[in-house]
Design an enzyme around this catalytic site. Structure first.
Site, short mmCIF file in Angstrom:
data_model
loop_
_atom_site.label_atom_id
_atom_site.label_comp_id
_atom_site.label_asym_id
_atom_site.label_seq_id
_atom_site.Cartn_x
_atom_site.Cartn_y
_atom_site.Cartn_z
N TYR A 134 -10.13 3.48 -0.28
CA TYR A 134 -8.98 4.26 0.15
C TYR A 134 -9.31 5.01 1.44
O TYR A 134 -10.47 5.18 1.81
CB TYR A 134 -8.59 5.26 -0.95
CG TYR A 134 -7.17 5.76 -0.83
CD1 TYR A 134 -6.08 4.89 -0.90
CD2 TYR A 134 -6.90 7.12 -0.65
CE1 TYR A 134 -4.78 5.36 -0.80
CE2 TYR A 134 -5.60 7.60 -0.56
CZ TYR A 134 -4.55 6.71 -0.63
OH TYR A 134 -3.26 7.17 -0.52
N LYS A 161 3.41 2.16 -16.22
CA LYS A 161 2.35 3.01 -15.67
C LYS A 161 1.53 3.63 -16.79
O LYS A 161 2.07 4.13 -17.78
CB LYS A 161 2.98 4.10 -14.79
CG LYS A 161 1.95 4.95 -14.06
CD LYS A 161 2.59 5.94 -13.13
CE LYS A 161 3.21 5.25 -11.94
NZ LYS A 161 2.18 4.65 -11.06
N GLY A 184 2.51 -0.09 1.42
CA GLY A 184 1.47 -0.68 0.58
C GLY A 184 1.20 -2.11 1.00
O GLY A 184 1.95 -2.69 1.80
#
Length: 372
Positions: free
Chosen positions: A93, A367, A285
């Site tokens: 990241y 999720k 993304g």
């Protein structure tokens, strides 16, 4: 007709202070001294090196540091596993905490105790992180006041736990890049993702139509029904979007002026192909791990604009006051029944490996939420 343009808030942004970053870094791994109030033996998901999450993350006991005058002791209630959390653990990241670190960047907790200089929160209040890097996968934490934002406790727990990343990203992308009006359309890929589900709901609340693209899968009919129940106007597979007959669809449906790309590769090329003249594609993304490729004709003959969005950068640029203002706006959507939490699977903290494995499987629309 009115334009969907967010007017900058009148609140003056809180000055960015150096200690906030220090506070986040300090939380990555607490000291061995007991906390004020005697709380000790906190359970936390810690990783001391980067790698595959199921291999490097461990459930460990920790003791809280003493409560300072500007600190808050908080019991974590629920915290999701987001793609950014996985990428941080893998070391890929854009921002990485110092190691060893506690995993998790999002979640909601309840205030247990406050330092004598704290003015914005009191025991019993709910709060969420103001920025990434706090380490939310733990049962308790001592956190600097400036690193938290209070949220109303009258909204559902799972909404509060998943409020600060995906819905914020969806809201900003819908409002900041094109002057959309009710009746206009938006096209997005990864429509079953957390951001995708928030886009569908917020767009519907604002009077916008959505074209939602998903990958083909065994449970496709159930997924289509679920997305339409959230307010999706149309749902297509990647393959269906490439068929010649899609041209007939756009004879009666308005071409979108905004495309939201979370995949990249061929999927993003298809989104651009269906944009209206002068439209914008926003990339937030890259699930396919392939570059965004645009044809020369898209720029010359359609004047397509390509932009990027990162919520962390938006918060850095705009400051805590504007972020809090947006959080409260989203809470209003929740109260009106216009924004629900994404499909969730609640997993006890002790079963974290099950949750980590599930969060990395393909075609998972649910999720994973760690509950404390």
């Amino acid at each position: 007709m009115w334009a969907l343009r967010v007017v900058p808030g009148r609140l003056r942004p809180r000055p960015r202070r150096g200690p906030q970053r220090d506070a986040v870094r300090r939380l990555a791994f607490s000291s061995s001294r007991p906390a004020a109030g005697g709380a000790a033996g906190v359970r936390a998901l810690v990783y001391a090196q980067h790698g595959e999450p199921v291999k490097v993350v461990e459930l460990k006991n920790q003791e809280l540091r003493p409560l300072g005058k500007s600190d808050i002791r908080m019991k974590m209630l629920a915290a999701p596993i987001n793609p950014a959390d996985i990428n941080m653990i893998q070391g890929t990241y854009a921002i990485l905490p110092a190691l060893p670190a506690v995993g998790g960047n999002e979640g909601v907790g309840q205030v247990l105790e406050v330092g004598r200089a704290v003015t914005t929160l009191k025991p019993g209040d709910w709060a969420i992180p103001a920025d990434a890097g706090l380490g939310t996968w733990r049962t308790e934490a001592v956190i600097s006041e400036e690193a938290l934002i209070g949220v109303p406790s009258d909204i559902p727990l799972l909404c509060a736990a998943t409020l600060s990343v995906n819905p914020c990203t969806a809201y900003r992308m819908l409002c900041d890049f094109e002057q959309l009006r009710p009746g206009d359309s938006v096209i997005q890929n990864a429509a079953n993702s957390g951001v995708g589900q928030a886009v569908i709901q917020i767009a519907a609340a604002l009077g916008l139509k959505t074209i939602n693209v998903v990958r083909d899968r065994p449970d496709l009919p159930q997924l289509v029904d679920r997305l339409k129940a959230l307010g999706a106007e149309h749902v297509f597979t990647e393959e269906a979007l490439r068929r010649p007959e899609i041209k007939d669809f756009f004879q009666t449906f308005p071409r979108p002026q905004l495309a939201l790309n979370c995949v990249g590769g061929k999927s993003s090329t298809e989104l651009m192909r269906h944009l209206g003249h002068g439209g914008t594609m926003v990339t937030y993304g890259g699930m396919a791990k392939q570059p965004v490729t645009a044809s020369v004709s898209s720029f010359i003959f359609k004047d397509i604009k390509l932009r990027g969005f990162w919520m962390s950068q938006w918060k850095k640029d705009r400051g805590a006051d504007q972020f809090k203002e947006m959080i409260l706006t989203l809470c209003d959507f929740v109260r009106r029944g216009q924004l629900m939490a994404p499909a969730c699977s609640e997993v006890p903290l002790k079963d974290y490996q099950v949750a980590l494995e599930a969060s990395m499987k393909p075609f998972i629309s649910s999720k994973q939420i760690l509950t404390m």
